[in-house]
Write a protein that holds these residues in place. Structure first.
Motif, PDB file in Angstrom:
ATOM      1  N   VAL A  52       0.843  -1.215   0.024  1.00  0.00           N
ATOM      2  CA  VAL A  52       0.098   0.027  -0.052  1.00  0.00           C
ATOM      3  C   VAL A  52       0.890   1.309   0.004  1.00  0.00           C
ATOM      4  O   VAL A  52       1.702   1.405   0.901  1.00  0.00           O
ATOM      5  CB  VAL A  52      -0.832   0.006   1.169  1.00  0.00           C
ATOM      6  N   GLU A  53       0.763   2.162  -1.168  1.00  0.00           N
ATOM      7  CA  GLU A  53       1.692   3.152  -1.247  1.00  0.00           C
ATOM      8  C   GLU A  53       0.860   4.432  -0.670  1.00  0.00           C
ATOM      9  O   GLU A  53      -0.361   4.433  -1.075  1.00  0.00           O
ATOM     10  CB  GLU A  53       2.179   3.307  -2.612  1.00  0.00           C
ATOM     11  N   PRO A  54       1.459   5.470  -0.330  1.00  0.00           N
ATOM     12  CA  PRO A  54       0.838   6.742   0.145  1.00  0.00           C
ATOM     13  C   PRO A  54      -0.069   7.302  -1.059  1.00  0.00           C
ATOM     14  O   PRO A  54      -0.999   7.852  -0.860  1.00  0.00           O
ATOM     15  CB  PRO A  54       1.929   7.556   0.690  1.00  0.00           C
ATOM     16  N   ASP A  55       0.900   7.315  -2.381  1.00  0.00           N
ATOM     17  CA  ASP A  55       0.044   8.005  -3.479  1.00  0.00           C
ATOM     18  C   ASP A  55      -1.464   7.400  -3.841  1.00  0.00           C
ATOM     19  O   ASP A  55      -2.411   7.979  -3.985  1.00  0.00           O
ATOM     20  CB  ASP A  55       1.130   7.662  -4.838  1.00  0.00           C
ATOM     21  N   VAL A  56      -1.346   6.021  -3.558  1.00  0.00           N
ATOM     22  CA  VAL A  56      -2.674   5.213  -3.939  1.00  0.00           C
ATOM     23  C   VAL A  56      -3.591   5.483  -2.715  1.00  0.00           C
ATOM     24  O   VAL A  56      -4.989   6.032  -3.150  1.00  0.00           O
ATOM     25  CB  VAL A  56      -2.416   3.702  -3.654  1.00  0.00           C
ATOM     26  N   VAL A  57      -3.236   5.827  -1.539  1.00  0.00           N
ATOM     27  CA  VAL A  57      -4.345   6.231  -0.667  1.00  0.00           C
ATOM     28  C   VAL A  57      -4.756   7.799  -0.807  1.00  0.00           C
ATOM     29  O   VAL A  57      -6.157   7.931  -0.615  1.00  0.00           O
ATOM     30  CB  VAL A  57      -3.458   6.099   0.910  1.00  0.00           C
ATOM     31  N   VAL A  58      -3.970   8.245  -1.373  1.00  0.00           N
ATOM     32  CA  VAL A  58      -4.286   9.838  -1.457  1.00  0.00           C
ATOM     33  C   VAL A  58      -5.469   9.944  -2.499  1.00  0.00           C
ATOM     34  O   VAL A  58      -6.303  10.640  -2.241  1.00  0.00           O
ATOM     35  CB  VAL A  58      -3.006  10.840  -1.421  1.00  0.00           C
ATOM     36  N   ARG A  59      -4.819   9.296  -3.714  1.00  0.00           N
ATOM     37  CA  ARG A  59      -5.878   9.130  -4.928  1.00  0.00           C
ATOM     38  C   ARG A  59      -7.147   8.572  -4.512  1.00  0.00           C
ATOM     39  O   ARG A  59      -8.415   9.242  -4.736  1.00  0.00           O
ATOM     40  CB  ARG A  59      -5.329   8.367  -5.826  1.00  0.00           C
ATOM     41  N   ARG A  60      -7.271   7.589  -3.598  1.00  0.00           N
ATOM     42  CA  ARG A  60      -8.483   7.166  -3.381  1.00  0.00           C
ATOM     43  C   ARG A  60      -9.227   7.867  -2.412  1.00  0.00           C
ATOM     44  O   ARG A  60     -10.554   8.107  -2.663  1.00  0.00           O
ATOM     45  CB  ARG A  60      -8.231   5.859  -2.492  1.00  0.00           C
ATOM     46  N   GLN A  61      -8.715   8.513  -1.677  1.00  0.00           N
ATOM     47  CA  GLN A  61      -9.268   9.597  -0.700  1.00  0.00           C
ATOM     48  C   GLN A  61     -10.050  10.774  -1.396  1.00  0.00           C
ATOM     49  O   GLN A  61     -11.161  11.479  -1.293  1.00  0.00           O
ATOM     50  CB  GLN A  61      -8.442  10.044   0.616  1.00  0.00           C
TER      51      GLN A  61
END
Length: 162
Positions: A52-61
């Motif tokens: 789980v990468e931070p960029d993926v989490v930010v895009r999902r949010q």
């Protein structure tokens, strides 16, 4: 000399083997549960969690926030349409009451005007609905000369006054 009181001794003599078997079963069950808990991996992060990468989490949010904003805008638009419709209905009711009051002041029947106004409103509201069917000419069930008290034309049953 008695080391064990009488009620306890009678209980052990009656159910001793059952109590012994239940104790052994409980002991084995506790041992098995403790072994399964020891074999379970602890809370260390595994390779699946590291993916789980931070960029993926930010895009999902951000996508979630955008979807919420769209849904809120749709809800607000629906609320505005509903309020406008309610205002129009209130205005129509107010007009009907005014027309009814004026017809009452002139001495006319206000119920007839009210029915006509309601028909106009219904016809305006249901322009897309199906055209009402005209009723076909129906024959009366009895002949025009039928009178149940006279005893004529009734068939087999007839009543005659005394």
């Amino acid at each position: 000399l008695r080391l064990v009181p009488l009620p306890v001794a009678s209980l052990l003599s009656s159910y001793g083997w059952y109590i012994l078997l239940a104790a052994v079963a409980i002991y084995l069950l506790v041992q098995k549960v403790s072994q399964s808990l020891a074999a379970r991996p602890s809370g260390r992060p595994g390779p699946a969690d590291a993916a789980v990468e931070p960029d993926v989490v930010v895009r999902r949010q951000e996508a979630l926030a955008a979807a919420r904003l769209r849904m809120q805008e749709e809800l607000n638009a629906q609320a505005e349409r509903y309020k406008e419709k309610q205002r129009q209905l209130e205005e129509e009711k107010r007009r009907q009451k005014i027309a009814m009051w004026e017809s009452m002041q002139e001495g006319k029947s206000y119920k007839g005007n009210l029915k006509l106004n309601q028909q106009e409103v219904e016809s305006g509201a249901s322009t897309s609905s199906a055209v009402p069917k005209s009723k076909p000419n129906k024959k009366p069930l009895r002949g025009s000369g039928y009178n149940p008290l006279s005893g004529e034309g009734g068939g087999t049953c007839s009543w005659r006054p005394g």
